[in-house]
Motif scaffolding. Structure first.
Motif, mmCIF file in Angstrom:
data_model
loop_
_atom_site.group_PDB
_atom_site.id
_atom_site.type_symbol
_atom_site.label_atom_id
_atom_site.label_comp_id
_atom_site.label_asym_id
_atom_site.label_seq_id
_atom_site.Cartn_x
_atom_site.Cartn_y
_atom_site.Cartn_z
ATOM 1 N N ARG A 44 74.425 -4.052 22.107
ATOM 2 C CA ARG A 44 74.837 -5.335 22.487
ATOM 3 C C ARG A 44 76.431 -5.662 22.544
ATOM 4 N N ILE A 45 76.825 -5.119 21.319
ATOM 5 C CA ILE A 45 78.345 -5.497 21.246
ATOM 6 C C ILE A 45 78.986 -4.610 21.800
ATOM 7 N N SER A 46 78.859 -3.353 21.912
ATOM 8 C CA SER A 46 79.861 -2.310 22.614
ATOM 9 C C SER A 46 79.540 -2.218 24.134
ATOM 10 N N ILE A 95 67.086 1.229 11.590
ATOM 11 C CA ILE A 95 67.757 2.088 12.662
ATOM 12 C C ILE A 95 67.487 1.375 14.011
ATOM 13 N N GLU A 96 66.260 0.946 14.478
ATOM 14 C CA GLU A 96 66.370 0.312 15.621
ATOM 15 C C GLU A 96 67.107 -0.922 15.811
ATOM 16 N N ARG A 97 67.061 -1.778 14.925
ATOM 17 C CA ARG A 97 67.877 -3.068 14.907
ATOM 18 C C ARG A 97 69.309 -2.749 15.068
ATOM 19 N N LEU A 149 68.155 -6.804 27.550
ATOM 20 C CA LEU A 149 67.008 -7.672 27.257
ATOM 21 C C LEU A 149 66.392 -7.365 26.143
ATOM 22 N N ARG A 150 65.795 -8.593 25.513
ATOM 23 C CA ARG A 150 65.357 -8.431 24.295
ATOM 24 C C ARG A 150 63.915 -7.867 24.189
ATOM 25 N N GLN A 151 63.253 -7.922 25.281
ATOM 26 C CA GLN A 151 61.774 -7.307 25.391
ATOM 27 C C GLN A 151 62.130 -5.618 25.146
ATOM 28 N N THR A 152 60.964 -5.103 24.434
ATOM 29 C CA THR A 152 61.160 -3.734 23.739
ATOM 30 C C THR A 152 60.522 -2.711 24.516
ATOM 31 N N VAL A 153 61.111 -1.537 24.637
ATOM 32 C CA VAL A 153 60.384 -0.224 25.070
ATOM 33 C C VAL A 153 60.166 0.421 23.645
ATOM 34 N N PHE A 208 66.715 -2.294 27.880
ATOM 35 C CA PHE A 208 65.784 -2.903 27.058
ATOM 36 C C PHE A 208 66.140 -2.667 25.345
ATOM 37 N N ASN A 209 65.710 -3.507 24.773
ATOM 38 C CA ASN A 209 65.911 -3.317 23.309
ATOM 39 C C ASN A 209 64.913 -2.267 22.906
ATOM 40 N N VAL A 210 65.022 -1.514 22.131
ATOM 41 C CA VAL A 210 64.176 -0.292 21.774
ATOM 42 C C VAL A 210 63.534 -0.379 20.162
ATOM 43 N N ARG A 211 62.129 -0.077 20.173
ATOM 44 C CA ARG A 211 61.392 0.096 19.100
ATOM 45 C C ARG A 211 61.234 1.443 18.844
#
Length: 224
Positions: free
Chosen positions: A131-133, A122-124, A180-184, A108-111
């Motif tokens: 995503r890149i690596s 930092i989270e971004r 996934l773009r949804q966040t935890v 997931f994306n993290v927040r």
């Protein structure tokens, strides 16, 4: 398909209750929640017992704890989650859809939970870098098909960077993560307690040193 959520824990009394409460919807859908305790001396186990399907014990060390949890899991997909992380309500549906449609593993994306403006940056950066690596960290809630995890031999028995090591082995085996773009939402306590900028510099130093071949046990001592 069933998901086994595996949470390594060590003295997580202030956080684990909120994390497990977020997972009760998954349990109601037939998924499994396993807490693997590394020797807590607080109320972690008392809080976890009524909110988990299984309590396991292991030597302290996130990699060892997660491997013990995986060995006892019955699900088709393993989801490794930190004990201070809150998840979206539809997390099981998102994971299974990603696994069925797009690949063998993902995150997931993290927040971060704090409100300091630097934490937003930092989270971004964490999410874009991942995503890149193609490298995921434990804060992002790594999920993986059971067969693929077992094929790779699980997490390496190292005291730090076990998530980066697993990601690298998956990448080398030509398995790209589903991002996934949804966040935890994970606790920002590490940054807040140690100092935000100081922690950022330390983590980049540790990651660079690991990629350059410095043994994980030496890095763990520096981290502590």
């Amino acid at each position: 398909m069933r998901v086994s959520v595996i949470l390594p824990a060590l003295n997580e009394e202030p956080h684990i209750g909120a994390t497990l409460k977020c997972l009760q919807r998954l349990r109601a859908h037939g998924h499994q929640v396993i807490v693997v305790d590394g020797g807590s001396t607080d109320a972690t186990l008392q809080i976890a017992r009524p909110l988990a399907d299984r309590i396991a014990r292991a030597s302290a060390g996130r990699a060892q704890q997660m491997n013990v949890g995986a060995a006892q899991a019955t699900g088709d997909v393993f989801w490794f989650l930190h004990a201070d992380t809150r998840v979206p309500q539809q997390a099981d549906e998102l994971i299974l859809q990603a696994i069925e449609d797009r690949g063998g593993w993902g995150r997931f994306n993290v927040r971060l939970s704090g409100h300091h403006p630097l934490l937003r940056i930092i989270e971004r950066c964490m999410n874009v870098r991942s995503r890149i690596s193609g490298i995921a960290t434990g804060d992002q809630g790594i999920f993986i098909r059971r067969g693929l995890f077992e094929q790779l031999g699980g997490f390496a028995d190292i005291p730090l960077m076990e998530d980066v090591d697993l990601s690298r082995r998956l990448k080398n085996a030509k398995h790209k993560p589903v991002c996934l773009r949804q966040t935890v939402i994970t606790s920002s306590r590490r940054w807040e307690q140690r100092g935000i900028l100081r922690t950022v510099v330390l983590m980049w130093y540790l990651r660079l040193a690991y990629f350059l071949g410095v043994p994980a046990d030496l890095l763990a001592a520096r981290y502590e």
